[in-house]
Write a protein that holds these residues in place. Structure first.
Motif, short mmCIF file in Angstrom:
data_model
loop_
_atom_site.label_atom_id
_atom_site.label_comp_id
_atom_site.label_asym_id
_atom_site.label_seq_id
_atom_site.Cartn_x
_atom_site.Cartn_y
_atom_site.Cartn_z
N PHE A 135 40.92 32.33 47.76
CA PHE A 135 39.95 33.40 47.92
C PHE A 135 39.98 34.31 46.68
O PHE A 135 40.99 34.94 46.37
CB PHE A 135 40.28 34.19 49.18
CG PHE A 135 39.34 35.33 49.48
CD1 PHE A 135 38.07 35.41 48.93
CD2 PHE A 135 39.74 36.35 50.35
CE1 PHE A 135 37.21 36.45 49.22
CE2 PHE A 135 38.89 37.39 50.66
CZ PHE A 135 37.63 37.45 50.09
N ALA A 136 38.87 34.40 45.97
CA ALA A 136 38.75 35.27 44.79
C ALA A 136 38.49 36.69 45.28
O ALA A 136 37.34 37.13 45.38
CB ALA A 136 37.63 34.77 43.88
N SER A 137 39.55 37.40 45.56
CA SER A 137 39.43 38.71 46.22
C SER A 137 39.88 39.88 45.36
O SER A 137 39.92 41.02 45.82
CB SER A 137 40.26 38.70 47.52
OG SER A 137 41.62 38.41 47.22
N LYS A 138 40.23 39.61 44.09
CA LYS A 138 40.75 40.67 43.24
C LYS A 138 39.81 40.90 42.06
O LYS A 138 39.55 40.00 41.28
CB LYS A 138 42.15 40.29 42.72
CG LYS A 138 42.76 41.31 41.78
CD LYS A 138 44.10 40.83 41.26
CE LYS A 138 44.70 41.82 40.26
NZ LYS A 138 45.99 41.33 39.72
N GLN A 139 39.31 42.13 41.93
CA GLN A 139 38.47 42.44 40.78
C GLN A 139 39.36 42.65 39.56
O GLN A 139 40.29 43.46 39.58
CB GLN A 139 37.65 43.71 41.03
CG GLN A 139 36.75 44.07 39.84
CD GLN A 139 35.99 45.37 40.02
OE1 GLN A 139 35.58 45.70 41.13
NE2 GLN A 139 35.83 46.12 38.95
N TYR A 140 39.11 41.88 38.48
CA TYR A 140 39.93 41.99 37.28
C TYR A 140 39.17 42.52 36.08
O TYR A 140 39.77 42.90 35.07
CB TYR A 140 40.57 40.64 36.95
CG TYR A 140 39.60 39.58 36.49
CD1 TYR A 140 39.30 39.42 35.14
CD2 TYR A 140 38.97 38.74 37.41
CE1 TYR A 140 38.40 38.44 34.73
CE2 TYR A 140 38.07 37.76 37.00
CZ TYR A 140 37.80 37.62 35.66
OH TYR A 140 36.91 36.66 35.25
N SER A 141 37.84 42.55 36.16
CA SER A 141 37.06 43.08 35.04
C SER A 141 35.66 43.43 35.54
O SER A 141 35.24 43.01 36.63
CB SER A 141 36.97 42.05 33.91
OG SER A 141 36.35 42.60 32.77
N LYS A 142 34.95 44.20 34.74
CA LYS A 142 33.58 44.59 35.10
C LYS A 142 32.75 44.71 33.83
O LYS A 142 33.19 45.27 32.84
CB LYS A 142 33.57 45.92 35.87
CG LYS A 142 32.17 46.33 36.33
CD LYS A 142 32.21 47.58 37.20
CE LYS A 142 32.36 48.83 36.38
NZ LYS A 142 32.14 50.06 37.19
N ILE A 143 31.55 44.18 33.89
CA ILE A 143 30.58 44.33 32.80
C ILE A 143 29.59 45.41 33.22
O ILE A 143 29.04 45.35 34.31
CB ILE A 143 29.85 43.02 32.52
CG1 ILE A 143 30.84 41.93 32.08
CG2 ILE A 143 28.77 43.22 31.45
CD1 ILE A 143 30.22 40.54 32.02
N LYS A 144 29.39 46.37 32.36
CA LYS A 144 28.45 47.45 32.65
C LYS A 144 27.33 47.43 31.63
O LYS A 144 27.55 47.57 30.43
CB LYS A 144 29.18 48.80 32.61
CG LYS A 144 28.25 50.01 32.78
CD LYS A 144 27.53 50.01 34.13
CE LYS A 144 26.64 51.24 34.27
NZ LYS A 144 25.84 51.21 35.51
N PHE A 145 26.09 47.26 32.12
CA PHE A 145 24.93 47.28 31.23
C PHE A 145 24.64 48.73 30.81
O PHE A 145 24.72 49.64 31.63
CB PHE A 145 23.72 46.68 31.93
CG PHE A 145 23.69 45.18 31.92
CD1 PHE A 145 22.73 44.49 31.21
CD2 PHE A 145 24.65 44.45 32.60
CE1 PHE A 145 22.71 43.11 31.18
CE2 PHE A 145 24.65 43.08 32.59
CZ PHE A 145 23.67 42.40 31.87
N PRO A 146 24.29 48.94 29.55
CA PRO A 146 24.05 50.30 29.06
C PRO A 146 22.74 50.88 29.59
O PRO A 146 21.81 50.14 29.92
CB PRO A 146 24.01 50.13 27.54
CG PRO A 146 23.52 48.73 27.35
CD PRO A 146 24.12 47.94 28.48
N GLY A 147 22.68 52.19 29.62
CA GLY A 147 21.43 52.86 30.00
C GLY A 147 21.18 52.82 31.49
O GLY A 147 21.94 52.26 32.29
#
Length: 513
Positions: A201-213
């Motif tokens: 189960f992929a249940s751990k957030q390890y990174s996040k991409i945030k779009f600008p603006g």
């Protein structure tokens, strides 16, 4: 960032490998076939000492295998002749002077120097002042020749080819091209370089991409079949490729490093890679399809338009010669990637076609629509073989959001429709399994994914709750609240326990086991 490597340098690396491993026949054959010589030596210092000490038999053997400028080669042979004469090795000096190619060149191009050697050789006594120009000695002449010859060649560290391959693998791991722990096999293509992982189960957030603006977000995401790329298509038309391990834009792709992104005129709402990961197809809200070269960012083909309304789903066939598409215009089409023409059209849905897939053998098509049905089509006859209504007793026709082909089985598709239940459809039109979280409202599924080995089924609720089911038993393994924003989509990595989920606030959440 990208670098170019001369093909001759690659051949020289192979030549060095052959030389170090004493594959002499293969070495000489490759040099003969390519006209490329290694032009390297194990030690410059040893080479210089051989020249300074006048060990000409050793020097001439080494030089015979090197590519030396003719002018410098003439100086070397001239010096050897003079020293042989000095030692009164007249027979050897005469043979070298009259029967070697460099001395033949000297005779034709510099006859005065050649005659000088004949003169020195004919005298009964060797006179240093007569042999060498004013102020020059044998020792000085050797030093000059040693410096000139060593400038022509390079010293290569032992096992250079293997060292570069090792550095390449480490760089690829650093860039996220190879997941940590991957066993590198130089004889497998990138599509097969992968780590075998048990499904979890992929249940751990390890990174996040945030779009600008503000107002910018990913409408769709997809992992490449070789597992190296995560690609996003945005509401403003841009297509970007990411390193899924660290959430950063892939700058090893030259066009992205130069901020020259792939882009369409309108919002990109679907993406799909070819099986070999060399091509990427994108569909937009204005009914257009583009096919891109992943490594260069070059648009190889545009279908403008492919449909009269937005293209909701695209899928390559096995060899990349055709592209399958579904649209808001309620039709399904097959296009030729080389001809740029529509080859077939399938009609029968009464609302948006939201998802299309080729069957495993590429003989059939699966399509899911907002009319609440999934259809199975025969490609050759363009006829519908099965129509499956997706819904419940109270709501018999609930919009089908997406279809996902199951790995390791033939023609089984995961159906995600606007309900609390996911279903597995077989190629014969029967439903074999169902998965439900049993929440009555507020968490209907908007997207779904499958684990790499097909042992887990993921469903993403509209409230951004992620549900994980055991594919065999249908039991809920676990659930996870990802965010409080509006969920849009979900993509699963082909052979790692990694998920990517995008929302309307410009975030892409990366999860792992």
């Amino acid at each position: 960032m990208s670098i170019e490597i001369e093909s001759e340098d690659v051949i020289r690396l192979i030549l060095q490998f052959l030389k170090e491993n004493k594959f002499d026949h293969a070495l000489s054959t490759l040099e003969e076939e390519t006209s490329i010589t290694l032009n390297t030596m194990d030690s410059k210092d040893a080479f210089v000492q051989d020249i300074v000490q006048g060990r000409w038999d050793t020097v001439l053997k080494q030089v015979a295998k090197l590519k030396i400028a003719p002018r410098k080669l003439l100086d070397l042979y001239e010096q050897v002749v003079l020293e042989l004469v000095e030692m009164r090795e007249i027979s050897a000096a005469r043979t070298l002077l009259r029967q070697t190619e460099p001395m033949e060149i000297l005779k034709n191009q510099h006859p005065e120097r050649y005659l000088h050697l004949e003169h020195v050789m004919s005298r009964t006594i060797f006179d240093t002042k007569d042999a060498y120009p004013h102020g020059m000695t044998k020792e000085k002449r050797r030093q000059i020749i040693a410096q000139a010859l060593t400038d022509e060649v390079t010293v290569v560290q032992p096992s250079r080819l293997l060292s570069l391959l090792d550095q390449c693998a480490k760089w690829q791991q650093h860039q996220g091209l190879l997941p940590p722990g991957t066993e590198f096999d130089a004889f497998k293509d990138s599509a097969t370089i992968q780590t075998e992982q048990e499904d979890a189960f992929a249940s751990k957030q390890y990174s996040k991409i945030k779009f600008p603006g503000t107002g910018t977000y990913a409408e769709c995401t997809a992992f490449s079949p070789n597992g190296q790329y995560l690609v996003t298509g945005s509401v403003d038309g841009f297509i970007e490729i990411w390193n899924y391990l660290n959430g950063k834009l892939r700058k090893d792709l030259k066009y992205q490093a130069e901020n020259s992104l792939m882009a369409m005129d309108e919002s990109v709402i679907c993406l799909n890679f070819s099986k070999d990961t060399e091509l990427l197809a994108s569909g937009s809200t204005d009914g257009k399809i583009a096919i891109w070269k992943v490594q260069s960012g070059y648009c190889q083909r545009r279908f403008s338009p492919a449909h009269s309304q937005g293209v909701t789903s695209v899928c390559f066939n096995k060899d990349g010669s055709q592209i399958l598409s579904g649209s808001y215009d309620q039709t399904i089409k097959i296009h030729g990637t080389r001809s740029g023409k529509a080859l077939k059209e399938f009609k029968g849905h009464t609302s948006f076609v939201n998802s299309v897939l080729y069957s495993t053998d590429n003989l059939h098509i699966f399509s899911g629509s907002s009319d609440g049905t999934v259809k199975v089509w025969n490609i050759d006859t363009e006829t519908c073989l099965h129509t499956i209504e997706c819904g419940s007793t109270n709501h018999p026709l609930l919009a089908v959001q997406s279809l996902v082909l199951l790995p390791n089985v033939t023609d089984q598709v995961l159906i995600c429709n606007k309900s609390n239940t996911l279903s597995i459809l077989c190629g014969d039109g029967t439903i074999s399994k169902r998965f439900s979280h049993n929440i009555k409202s507020g968490s209907d599924f908007v997207a779904a994914a499958i684990s790499p080995q097909g042992e887990l089924v993921y469903g993403l609720g509209e409230d951004y709750e992620l549900y994980c089911f055991n594919a065999s038993t249908g039991i809920l393994v676990g659930n996870l609240k990802i965010a409080d924003t509006e969920a849009i989509g979900l993509a699963g990595h082909p052979f790692s326990n990694v998920l990517a989920s995008n929302d309307d606030a410009g975030n892409i959440y990366l999860l792992k086991a």
